[in-house]
Design an enzyme around this catalytic site. Sequence first.
Site, PDB file in Angstrom:
ATOM      1  N   GLY A 112      23.492  27.655  59.374  1.00  0.00           N
ATOM      2  CA  GLY A 112      23.133  28.826  58.589  1.00  0.00           C
ATOM      3  C   GLY A 112      24.317  29.731  58.282  1.00  0.00           C
ATOM      4  O   GLY A 112      24.148  30.868  57.869  1.00  0.00           O
ATOM      5  N   ARG A 171      15.917  20.064  61.934  1.00  0.00           N
ATOM      6  CA  ARG A 171      14.758  20.912  61.611  1.00  0.00           C
ATOM      7  C   ARG A 171      14.479  20.805  60.118  1.00  0.00           C
ATOM      8  O   ARG A 171      15.228  20.179  59.389  1.00  0.00           O
ATOM      9  CB  ARG A 171      15.096  22.358  61.951  1.00  0.00           C
ATOM     10  CG  ARG A 171      16.401  22.769  61.286  1.00  0.00           C
ATOM     11  CD  ARG A 171      16.629  24.237  61.242  1.00  0.00           C
ATOM     12  NE  ARG A 171      18.013  24.565  60.934  1.00  0.00           N
ATOM     13  CZ  ARG A 171      18.500  24.745  59.721  1.00  0.00           C
ATOM     14  NH1 ARG A 171      17.713  24.617  58.676  1.00  0.00           N
ATOM     15  NH2 ARG A 171      19.774  25.037  59.518  1.00  0.00           N
TER      16      ARG A 171
END
Lengths: 472, 139
Positions: free
Chosen positions: A159, A286
């Site tokens: 991220g 994920r």
Amino acid sequence: MFPIQRILVANRGEIACRVFRSAHEMGIGTASIYAEDDCQSPHVGAAEVSAQVADYLDIGDVIRAAKETKSDAVHPGYGFLSENPGFARACADAGITFIGPTAEAMEALGDKSIARETAKKFGIPVAEGFGPFSSVADIEKAAKELGAPLMLKAAAGGGGKGMKKLLSLDNLRSEIETSQRETRASFGDDRLIVERYIHPARHIEVQVMADGQTAIALGERECSLQRRHQKIIEESPSTAIDSAMREKLFDAAKKITEGVGYSNAGTVEFLVGPDGGYYFLEVNTRLQVEHPVTELCTGLDIVRMQIEIAGGLPMMSQDKVIRRGHSIEARLNAEDPYRGFLPSAGPILLKSFVDGIRVDTGLGGFVGTKYDSLIAKVISHGETREEAIEKLTFALRESAILGISTNQTFLLQLLESDFFKNGETYTSTIDSLEIGQRPVPPELEIAAAAAFRGPIRNPAEVWSSLGAWRMK
Amino acid sequence: MKLIGPNGEVIVELPSQVELYQSPDGASSLLVDGEVIHPFVVRDALNVWVAWNGYSAMFTLPEQDEALAKLELRAPMTGKVVSISVAVGDSVEPGQTVATLEAMKMEYRLEAEVEGKVVEIGAKPGELVDLGQLLVRLE
């Protein structure tokens, strides 16, 4: 009966709403969690039941909420606890199905340094680098050995959190300290890896699904347009690779995930360098923010597939995956691109999105600064890239969010730029732009002046007085 | 008209024919010299937010116009006018109630902040008014 009865989503915002939708379609129960200051957010009411937690990162409390809401499965979304093996293990210990990979597979791939070693073992090229290290002295030493240009990256997660690009070693120590502060705050872990900065590079990632033995590739996504290492426009297919390269990336992605007995959805990220060479970056263990792009190209529901795999249902085979057309996602963020992408917060006075296009959002009446700045994803699909651009451009032109600053106009500037139209997008593109001032056309000023002058008239009168007016 | 926009102060020359029609959800029609566009407009007592064609901005009146703004008593919320307690030509004192509004079963009294003479009444008792709508103008 399907083995999962109720899914608790250990997340908030648009991704929690997204997961609830698939669960509702499948007839599976849903549960949301919320922090005290977040109880009015739309994701809370999007589930059938909900429970307050001390913090979205509090593993013990999330497990307690799952038990309290009688949830037998947990979907972690992205961010927060999604890549935390301790959380996957805590779910397993509590007899709750974790909708994601096993803690072991997560450890083997989620930690960037271990993932690098795993990739090397399978003969997949990686960028030159060292780590992970926790001590500033070790990081400094590795950086000096590698030399600039280099990247500092969080070993523990993605991220863009803690990620720093260093073109010189001038401010090395302060950059390391900033990076470690951000990493600690985001992941509770301050280990960094030091890696060669590849430039100019394309960011291309492969969406895989795996069942513990076999992995299939659903397609690639190009996510080169990033600001502060956070993607803002993603598309599939990539304009940068041919089918031979695509097969190479798919093979590498399948090899690395199959090699660790991976199950569930995962994304294998690569950089493609100016020499046409590809370098393994990391695996996100994920669901990704940009997963809708792949869903629109394949017609598949990745969240449904995740739930089915976690429930022990057989996974589809590679030859059933058919990709068609082109898809582009734009991330609407609460930030001001014309002020260095500063986050913006405040009440949402108005929001309006167009029909006929996919909009994933969890936007409520207020945007705070405590959570992610993502407020909506607008995703188009067309037969061709040009058609997908036109549809997305139209949707962004017709949408409005008032009360806070957003990057809506900036996204349109990107979509209408020559470099985007030509498919010339690199990870450094946005950083190298001269962004300038917020464009304010005279129409806005006139509308504002007219509103100040008031009184604002009721629209019911408009038709009677329209008469000679013509529509523009 | 002088406004402060996202890039600083701007002078807006309003064309001769300008009308703004707004529904309570913010969707608006702006008629300018024979053409119609459909911006989204939201205003409160101090600011106006406008979005149109993918652009958006917040505008504020410059500080020197604050005195002028105090002469314009506007609806602080969307609601129903219960009463207007002044008439054109009346003199009002600071603190004097000029109008009463009702919304969500709560009454709100709009008081004059400065003294002045009423020159315009913008709404009638029983009328539904939007946030920011002019109720009483003083001189």
